[in-house]
Design an enzyme around this catalytic site. Structure first.
Site, PDB file in Angstrom:
ATOM      1  N   ASP A 198     -15.515 -36.158 -41.566  1.00 46.50           N
ATOM      2  CA  ASP A 198     -15.020 -36.099 -40.188  1.00 46.50           C
ATOM      3  C   ASP A 198     -14.309 -34.756 -39.978  1.00 46.50           C
ATOM      4  O   ASP A 198     -13.552 -34.297 -40.841  1.00 46.50           O
ATOM      5  CB  ASP A 198     -14.061 -37.265 -39.925  1.00 46.50           C
ATOM      6  CG  ASP A 198     -13.810 -37.481 -38.441  1.00 46.50           C
ATOM      7  OD1 ASP A 198     -14.246 -38.527 -37.926  1.00 46.50           O
ATOM      8  OD2 ASP A 198     -13.181 -36.607 -37.798  1.00 46.50           O
ATOM      9  N   ASN A 246     -15.706 -48.239 -34.192  1.00 48.38           N
ATOM     10  CA  ASN A 246     -15.112 -48.274 -32.859  1.00 48.38           C
ATOM     11  C   ASN A 246     -16.230 -48.531 -31.851  1.00 48.38           C
ATOM     12  O   ASN A 246     -17.276 -47.876 -31.906  1.00 48.38           O
ATOM     13  CB  ASN A 246     -14.399 -46.952 -32.566  1.00 48.38           C
ATOM     14  CG  ASN A 246     -13.209 -46.728 -33.490  1.00 48.38           C
ATOM     15  OD1 ASN A 246     -12.538 -47.679 -33.883  1.00 48.38           O
ATOM     16  ND2 ASN A 246     -12.955 -45.481 -33.850  1.00 48.38           N
ATOM     17  N   HIS A 251     -21.490 -45.207 -35.759  1.00 45.98           N
ATOM     18  CA  HIS A 251     -20.985 -44.604 -36.992  1.00 45.98           C
ATOM     19  C   HIS A 251     -19.935 -45.510 -37.596  1.00 45.98           C
ATOM     20  O   HIS A 251     -19.171 -46.160 -36.884  1.00 45.98           O
ATOM     21  CB  HIS A 251     -20.404 -43.207 -36.745  1.00 45.98           C
ATOM     22  CG  HIS A 251     -19.458 -43.127 -35.582  1.00 45.98           C
ATOM     23  ND1 HIS A 251     -19.903 -43.122 -34.274  1.00 45.98           N
ATOM     24  CD2 HIS A 251     -18.110 -43.063 -35.521  1.00 45.98           C
ATOM     25  CE1 HIS A 251     -18.866 -43.055 -33.465  1.00 45.98           C
ATOM     26  NE2 HIS A 251     -17.756 -43.030 -34.191  1.00 45.98           N
TER      27      HIS A 251
HETATM   28  P1  5GP Z   1     -15.129 -42.419 -32.747  1.00 45.06           P
HETATM   29  O1  5GP Z   1     -13.843 -42.063 -32.072  1.00 45.06           O
HETATM   30  O2  5GP Z   1     -16.300 -42.342 -31.779  1.00 45.06           O
HETATM   31  O3  5GP Z   1     -15.097 -43.717 -33.501  1.00 45.06           O
HETATM   32  O4  5GP Z   1     -15.341 -41.334 -33.877  1.00 45.06           O
HETATM   33  C1  5GP Z   1     -15.916 -40.097 -33.662  1.00 45.06           C
HETATM   34  C2  5GP Z   1     -15.453 -39.207 -34.782  1.00 45.06           C
HETATM   35  O5  5GP Z   1     -16.256 -38.058 -34.789  1.00 45.06           O
HETATM   36  C3  5GP Z   1     -13.987 -38.750 -34.657  1.00 45.06           C
HETATM   37  O6  5GP Z   1     -13.236 -39.185 -35.770  1.00 45.06           O
HETATM   38  C4  5GP Z   1     -14.108 -37.235 -34.597  1.00 45.06           C
HETATM   39  O7  5GP Z   1     -13.076 -36.567 -35.302  1.00 45.06           O
HETATM   40  C5  5GP Z   1     -15.472 -36.976 -35.224  1.00 45.06           C
HETATM   41  N1  5GP Z   1     -16.116 -35.770 -34.728  1.00 45.06           N
HETATM   42  C6  5GP Z   1     -16.154 -35.323 -33.452  1.00 45.06           C
HETATM   43  N2  5GP Z   1     -16.849 -34.178 -33.361  1.00 45.06           N
HETATM   44  C7  5GP Z   1     -17.254 -33.880 -34.643  1.00 45.06           C
HETATM   45  C8  5GP Z   1     -18.027 -32.804 -35.191  1.00 45.06           C
HETATM   46  O8  5GP Z   1     -18.492 -31.894 -34.486  1.00 45.06           O
HETATM   47  N3  5GP Z   1     -18.231 -32.840 -36.521  1.00 45.06           N
HETATM   48  C9  5GP Z   1     -17.737 -33.843 -37.324  1.00 45.06           C
HETATM   49  N4  5GP Z   1     -18.005 -33.758 -38.635  1.00 45.06           N
HETATM   50  N5  5GP Z   1     -17.024 -34.869 -36.832  1.00 45.06           N
HETATM   51  C10 5GP Z   1     -16.782 -34.892 -35.504  1.00 45.06           C
END
Ligand code: 5GP
Length: 112
Positions: free
Chosen positions: A29, A85, A98
């Site tokens: 992440d 989530n 994810h």
């Molecule tokens: P969500 O909030 O949808 O459950 O998780 C999305 C995750 O994707 C977040 O923890 C965020 O930090 C991660 N994320 C967002 N943009 C990027 C990116 O460009 N690269 C990586 N490796 N992680 C990302």
């Protein structure tokens, strides 16, 4: 339009990849919420768990088994947490299913 995670899968956007097979990709992440924070995603762009179909059963089983395998590979011997989530109240920000693998510190419960 491709999701951010599809672009990581196709290498249009770089990421620190820790595991890959035909069905899933795991990468670190970009904003880690714990010393170890890895995301594991199906290559099939299912937007969120609420939109998975009966046909996805095998893929979802594979995703969870591989999450546990990646956690083992990352040496999270003291335990870890898997998080999905779903939707706005769930804190979903990327519409591509994810599983978060979080570890390396004691995680409190309930989450915020
Ligand atoms: P969500 O909030 O949808 O459950 O998780 C999305 C995750 O994707 C977040 O923890 C965020 O930090 C991660 N994320 C967002 N943009 C990027 C990116 O460009 N690269 C990586 N490796 N992680 C990302």
């Amino acid at each position: 339009m491709k999701t951010l995670f599809e672009k990581i899968i196709t290498r249009e956007i770089p990421a620190a990849i820790v595991y890959e097979d035909d069905l899933v990709l795991a990468f670190r992440d970009i904003h880690p919420a714990a010393p170890t924070h890895v995301l594991i995603v199906p290559k099939k762009p299912i937007p969120r768990i609420a939109e998975a179909m009966a046909d996805d059963q095998k893929l979802l089983g594979h995703l969870l088994l591989k999450a546990a395998e990646v956690a083992k590979k990352l040496d999270l011997k003291n335990g870890y947490r898997l998080v999905i989530n779903n939707g706005a109240d769930g804190g979903e920000t990327v519409p591509h299913l994810h599983v978060h693998i979080l570890g390396g510190r004691h995680l409190v419960w309930p989450p915020g």
